[in-house]
Design a protein around this motif. Structure first.
Motif, PDB file in Angstrom:
ATOM      1  N   HIS A  82      -2.016   1.672  12.569  1.00  0.00           N
ATOM      2  CA  HIS A  82      -1.098   2.735  12.172  1.00  0.00           C
ATOM      3  C   HIS A  82      -0.131   2.978  13.318  1.00  0.00           C
ATOM      4  O   HIS A  82      -0.416   2.646  14.470  1.00  0.00           O
ATOM      5  CB  HIS A  82      -1.866   4.026  11.845  1.00  0.00           C
ATOM      6  CG  HIS A  82      -2.786   4.467  12.947  1.00  0.00           C
ATOM      7  ND1 HIS A  82      -2.350   5.137  14.053  1.00  0.00           N
ATOM      8  CD2 HIS A  82      -4.119   4.289  13.104  1.00  0.00           C
ATOM      9  CE1 HIS A  82      -3.374   5.375  14.864  1.00  0.00           C
ATOM     10  NE2 HIS A  82      -4.460   4.863  14.315  1.00  0.00           N
ATOM     11  N   ASN A 129       6.605   7.257   1.539  1.00  0.00           N
ATOM     12  CA  ASN A 129       5.365   6.515   1.785  1.00  0.00           C
ATOM     13  C   ASN A 129       5.102   6.578   3.284  1.00  0.00           C
ATOM     14  O   ASN A 129       5.856   6.017   4.082  1.00  0.00           O
ATOM     15  CB  ASN A 129       5.509   5.068   1.317  1.00  0.00           C
ATOM     16  CG  ASN A 129       4.222   4.270   1.460  1.00  0.00           C
ATOM     17  OD1 ASN A 129       3.201   4.796   1.903  1.00  0.00           O
ATOM     18  ND2 ASN A 129       4.269   3.006   1.082  1.00  0.00           N
ATOM     19  N   PRO A 169      -0.760  -2.976   7.302  1.00  0.00           N
ATOM     20  CA  PRO A 169      -2.036  -2.277   7.356  1.00  0.00           C
ATOM     21  C   PRO A 169      -3.198  -3.145   7.804  1.00  0.00           C
ATOM     22  O   PRO A 169      -4.218  -2.633   8.221  1.00  0.00           O
ATOM     23  CB  PRO A 169      -2.247  -1.785   5.923  1.00  0.00           C
ATOM     24  CG  PRO A 169      -1.386  -2.650   5.091  1.00  0.00           C
ATOM     25  CD  PRO A 169      -0.210  -3.020   5.940  1.00  0.00           C
ATOM     26  N   GLU A 175      -5.527   8.707  12.259  1.00  0.00           N
ATOM     27  CA  GLU A 175      -6.322   8.581  11.036  1.00  0.00           C
ATOM     28  C   GLU A 175      -7.567   9.453  11.100  1.00  0.00           C
ATOM     29  O   GLU A 175      -8.173   9.611  12.155  1.00  0.00           O
ATOM     30  CB  GLU A 175      -6.767   7.129  10.848  1.00  0.00           C
ATOM     31  CG  GLU A 175      -5.642   6.176  10.533  1.00  0.00           C
ATOM     32  CD  GLU A 175      -6.093   4.728  10.618  1.00  0.00           C
ATOM     33  OE1 GLU A 175      -7.257   4.504  10.967  1.00  0.00           O
ATOM     34  OE2 GLU A 175      -5.261   3.841  10.351  1.00  0.00           O
ATOM     35  N   TRP A 212       5.015  -2.925  11.109  1.00  0.00           N
ATOM     36  CA  TRP A 212       3.578  -2.654  10.990  1.00  0.00           C
ATOM     37  C   TRP A 212       3.054  -3.035   9.613  1.00  0.00           C
ATOM     38  O   TRP A 212       3.680  -2.803   8.600  1.00  0.00           O
ATOM     39  CB  TRP A 212       3.343  -1.167  11.230  1.00  0.00           C
ATOM     40  CG  TRP A 212       1.975  -0.699  10.848  1.00  0.00           C
ATOM     41  CD1 TRP A 212       0.826  -0.918  11.518  1.00  0.00           C
ATOM     42  CD2 TRP A 212       1.626   0.070   9.698  1.00  0.00           C
ATOM     43  NE1 TRP A 212      -0.225  -0.344  10.863  1.00  0.00           N
ATOM     44  CE2 TRP A 212       0.240   0.271   9.736  1.00  0.00           C
ATOM     45  CE3 TRP A 212       2.332   0.597   8.621  1.00  0.00           C
ATOM     46  CZ2 TRP A 212      -0.448   0.977   8.775  1.00  0.00           C
ATOM     47  CZ3 TRP A 212       1.648   1.304   7.651  1.00  0.00           C
ATOM     48  CH2 TRP A 212       0.288   1.481   7.733  1.00  0.00           C
ATOM     49  N   LEU A 224       2.928   5.184   5.001  1.00  0.00           N
ATOM     50  CA  LEU A 224       2.574   3.888   5.579  1.00  0.00           C
ATOM     51  C   LEU A 224       3.885   3.149   5.840  1.00  0.00           C
ATOM     52  O   LEU A 224       4.469   2.545   4.947  1.00  0.00           O
ATOM     53  CB  LEU A 224       1.662   3.106   4.630  1.00  0.00           C
ATOM     54  CG  LEU A 224       0.357   3.824   4.265  1.00  0.00           C
ATOM     55  CD1 LEU A 224      -0.438   3.003   3.258  1.00  0.00           C
ATOM     56  CD2 LEU A 224      -0.484   4.096   5.512  1.00  0.00           C
ATOM     57  N   ASN A 241       6.529  -0.296   4.437  1.00  0.00           N
ATOM     58  CA  ASN A 241       6.133  -0.904   3.163  1.00  0.00           C
ATOM     59  C   ASN A 241       7.262  -0.815   2.149  1.00  0.00           C
ATOM     60  O   ASN A 241       8.341  -0.300   2.425  1.00  0.00           O
ATOM     61  CB  ASN A 241       4.856  -0.239   2.652  1.00  0.00           C
ATOM     62  CG  ASN A 241       3.627  -0.697   3.433  1.00  0.00           C
ATOM     63  OD1 ASN A 241       3.749  -1.393   4.422  1.00  0.00           O
ATOM     64  ND2 ASN A 241       2.452  -0.320   2.981  1.00  0.00           N
ATOM     65  N   ASP A 280       0.843  -1.190   0.000  1.00  0.00           N
ATOM     66  CA  ASP A 280       0.000   0.000   0.000  1.00  0.00           C
ATOM     67  C   ASP A 280       0.875   1.236   0.000  1.00  0.00           C
ATOM     68  O   ASP A 280       1.903   1.278   0.684  1.00  0.00           O
ATOM     69  CB  ASP A 280      -0.916   0.030   1.233  1.00  0.00           C
ATOM     70  CG  ASP A 280      -2.153  -0.844   1.070  1.00  0.00           C
ATOM     71  OD1 ASP A 280      -2.570  -1.067  -0.080  1.00  0.00           O
ATOM     72  OD2 ASP A 280      -2.695  -1.294   2.094  1.00  0.00           O
TER      73      ASP A 280
END
Length: 401
Positions: free
Chosen positions: A175, A228, A169, A181, A167, A230, A233, A22
């Motif tokens: 998160h 990124n 998703p 969020e 971590w 996130l 990743n 992601d």
């Protein structure tokens, strides 16, 4: 239909293993957010992502379906929450060649993972596929982060904890604790509101988001460092020089189909469009003469009206190729993962299956799409073996002329 144990997403059939990650390019509502499918190297430790990335999407689907969230969200989580996508999560990107790029746009009330079977299959044939999650309030729900983007970037740079970099998703802790969020719900029509005005405004935002995603891949290909937010990743910098920006197409289902059509009129970097059971309603009449790129329509048997078929036929001109095929025995959800993951009871309640075998229906969709992409992106592949589908030759295929 079979029992719950037999309901799963099929593995891809192409020569490439498929990795998945992601990407949220910045944490704001204006940033790009998509699920990325890509050819990958075989990795020793295979992790597969959950099909429903976070529980909030069950609540979003309940809202979209106009069901009581208190009982419907847990029921949806029970029905779908255990499913995994047969891809390798964050697997090493395969840098062996330059890959054509597909930007994929989801339908009304969907989200970035709902077309995993189609996206996975196309990626296994040697494409990079970015399934955008739209922020125009047409997704069942989506999220961004409340922190300003500069704060996020500082947090990303400062984060070195192994726990945070592990971590994922789909984990319960959705998160890193420093990022908050903000969820963006599906926007329902207000009583008396003109639907066309809303949907036309949304389709233009969706096209802008598709173009912004293409901008991002252009930056990645040129070696620009992309953050990124996130964490943990795939490192996108490994894709430098591996994206074939001369062979980019846009694809989508339903509302995503009309998004794809409008995208090729507004952004000529898209060489062609594939519209899966396209919802033609959001498009103004004046765009039809402006579609100068090839478009493939892959329709279901039950969703399209005479009016929408006539709109598709209006796209014909001397400068482009328009193909319209219908898959016999298919319904509107036949091109989504729901057709594969719902049993008999849910299928009757939400019409997720037609009379055609779901796997066979999706097989026709992907093969026709690949044949069309080869023809109009000048690909040196063997996808022309499925050219007959584009002419309506096949047990389950009808050519609309």
């Amino acid at each position: 239909m079979g029992g719950a144990q037999s309901l799963e997403l099929p593995p891809a059939k192409g020569p490439h293993k498929v990795g998945c990650t992601d990407v949220m390019a910045d944490g704001t509502r204006q940033g790009s957010f998509f699920r990325l499918y890509y050819p990958c190297e075989a990795s020793g430790q295979v992790k597969q992502p959950r099909w429903i990335p976070q529980y909030e999407y069950c609540g979003g689907l309940a809202d979209y379906l106009d069901r009581n969230k208190r009982w419907c969200a847990p029921a949806l989580n029970l029905a779908f929450g255990y499913h995994e996508v047969p891809v390798e999560w964050n697997a090493p990107f395969k840098t062996a060649e330059k890959y054509p790029l597909i930007i994929f746009s989801h339908g009304l009330g969907a989200f970035r993972t709902v077309y995993s079977a189609v996206c996975n299959e196309i990626a296994s044939r040697g494409f990079i596929v970015a399934a955008v999650e739209h922020r125009d309030e047409s997704a069942c729900t989506t999220f961004f982060f409340k922190s300003p983007v500069e704060d996020l970037e500082q947090q990303v740079e400062a984060t070195t904890s192994a726990e945070q970099f592990a971590w994922r998703p789909e984990s319960p802790q959705a998160h890193p604790p420093t990022l908050e969020e903000e969820w963006l719900p599906y926007r329902k029509l207000v009583k008396g509101e003109d639907e066309f005005s809303l949907r036309n405004e949304q389709v233009h935002q969706r096209v802008a988001e598709c173009s912004r995603t293409l901008d991002l891949f252009t930056d990645i290909n040129n070696g620009k460092l992309i953050t990124n937010v996130l964490l943990g990743n795939l490192d996108l910098s490994i894709m430098k020089g591996c994206i074939d920006l001369q062979r980019v197409a846009v694809m989508g289902h339903s509302f995503g189909g009309s998004t794809a059509i409008l995208a090729v009129t507004k952004d000529l970097r898209f060489r062609c469009a594939v519209a899966l059971d396209s919802w033609m309603f959001p498009l103004k009449d004046d765009i039809y003469p402006k579609v100068l790129r090839p478009v493939l329509f892959v329709n279901s048997e039950t969703f399209q009206t005479d009016d929408s078929i006539n709109k598709m036929k209006r796209l014909h001109s001397t400068d482009n190729e328009i193909k319209i095929i219908t898959i016999k025995g298919s319904v509107h959800q036949s091109q989504t993962d729901f057709t594969l993951l719902t049993g008999q009871f849910l299928s009757m309640a939400f019409e997720t299956k037609g009379t055609i075998d779901p796997v066979e229906g999706l097989d026709i969709t992907t093969k026709a799409s690949l044949a069309f992409l080869q023809r109009h992106s000048d690909l040196r592949k063997d996808f022309d073996q499925w050219d007959a589908l584009l002419e309506g030759n096949g047990e389950h295929v009808i050519l609309i002329t």
